[in-house]
Design a protein around this motif. Sequence first.
Motif, short mmCIF file in Angstrom:
data_model
loop_
_atom_site.label_atom_id
_atom_site.label_comp_id
_atom_site.label_asym_id
_atom_site.label_seq_id
_atom_site.Cartn_x
_atom_site.Cartn_y
_atom_site.Cartn_z
N ASP A 146 7.04 -2.12 6.35
CA ASP A 146 5.73 -1.51 6.53
C ASP A 146 4.65 -2.34 5.83
OD1 ASP A 146 3.92 0.66 7.33
OD2 ASP A 146 3.87 1.12 5.18
N GLN A 147 4.94 -2.79 4.62
CA GLN A 147 3.97 -3.62 3.88
C GLN A 147 3.71 -4.94 4.59
OE1 GLN A 147 5.89 -3.74 0.06
NE2 GLN A 147 4.99 -1.80 -0.61
N LYS A 148 4.76 -5.52 5.16
CA LYS A 148 4.62 -6.77 5.89
C LYS A 148 3.72 -6.57 7.11
CE LYS A 148 8.30 -9.31 6.32
NZ LYS A 148 9.63 -9.79 6.76
N LEU A 149 3.93 -5.46 7.81
CA LEU A 149 3.09 -5.17 8.98
C LEU A 149 1.63 -4.96 8.57
CD1 LEU A 149 5.50 -2.79 10.92
CD2 LEU A 149 4.69 -5.03 11.70
N THR A 150 1.41 -4.31 7.45
CA THR A 150 0.04 -4.12 6.96
C THR A 150 -0.61 -5.47 6.69
OG1 THR A 150 0.53 -1.95 6.02
CG2 THR A 150 -1.36 -3.12 5.10
N LYS A 151 0.12 -6.37 6.07
CA LYS A 151 -0.40 -7.71 5.76
C LYS A 151 -0.74 -8.46 7.05
CE LYS A 151 0.64 -11.87 3.17
NZ LYS A 151 1.52 -12.95 3.51
N ILE A 152 0.17 -8.43 8.01
CA ILE A 152 -0.05 -9.12 9.29
C ILE A 152 -1.24 -8.51 10.02
CG2 ILE A 152 0.95 -9.58 11.58
CD1 ILE A 152 3.71 -9.64 10.14
N SER A 153 -1.43 -7.21 9.88
CA SER A 153 -2.51 -6.54 10.61
C SER A 153 -3.89 -7.03 10.21
CB SER A 153 -2.42 -5.02 10.44
OG SER A 153 -2.85 -4.62 9.16
N THR A 154 -4.04 -7.51 8.99
CA THR A 154 -5.38 -7.97 8.58
C THR A 154 -5.84 -9.13 9.46
OG1 THR A 154 -4.46 -9.39 6.86
CG2 THR A 154 -5.13 -7.18 6.20
N THR A 155 -4.96 -10.05 9.76
CA THR A 155 -5.30 -11.17 10.63
C THR A 155 -5.37 -10.75 12.09
OG1 THR A 155 -4.17 -12.66 9.11
CG2 THR A 155 -4.60 -13.51 11.32
N VAL A 156 -4.35 -10.02 12.54
CA VAL A 156 -4.27 -9.62 13.94
C VAL A 156 -5.45 -8.72 14.32
CG1 VAL A 156 -2.91 -8.23 15.59
CG2 VAL A 156 -1.77 -9.92 14.14
N ASN A 157 -5.80 -7.79 13.46
CA ASN A 157 -6.90 -6.88 13.77
C ASN A 157 -8.24 -7.61 13.86
OD1 ASN A 157 -5.07 -4.79 13.84
ND2 ASN A 157 -5.65 -3.95 11.86
#
Length: 163
Positions: A146-157
């Motif tokens: 979940d934390q990894k997805l949150t981190k990736i979301s900053t760039t993807v979003n």
Amino acid sequence: MKLETMRELLLDELQDLYSAETQITKALPKMAKTSTSPELKQAFESHLQETEGHVQRLEKIFKHLQESSKGKTCEGMKGLLKEGEERIKDGGEPEVVDAGLIAAAQRVEHYEIAAYGSVRTYAELLKESDVANLLEQTLAEEKSADQKLTKISTTVNRKAKAA
């Protein structure tokens, strides 16, 4: 099924999780294939390997408890994964689809975090320390995913917003 004891509840929830994890192993390859973000694709592929390990860990738990892993379909996970599949089918701007896939994947992770936290507590109450330890390992991995997805979301979003 009428639940009379905490052990029955533990087993019911474990069977539900087994079904959920099995369903996830079928969904993650589709999510990885759809993703255009290399980092997100890698996260899905990596989590597939972890999820396969979760299934094996659950099988070890069932063997320890001398119980069957079969007998239940996790309807909650079925619904969450259906929403993710709809995101894939609907298509759209690749970056926006990636952002939607992250949201769908995090819903799955949050469901699992809640479920593993509960069953770990049940196992502790039942003095099944080996089971509780195995469940804690999986819980930690779900939180990390979940934390990894949150981190990736900053760039993807940000890319999705710009699309």
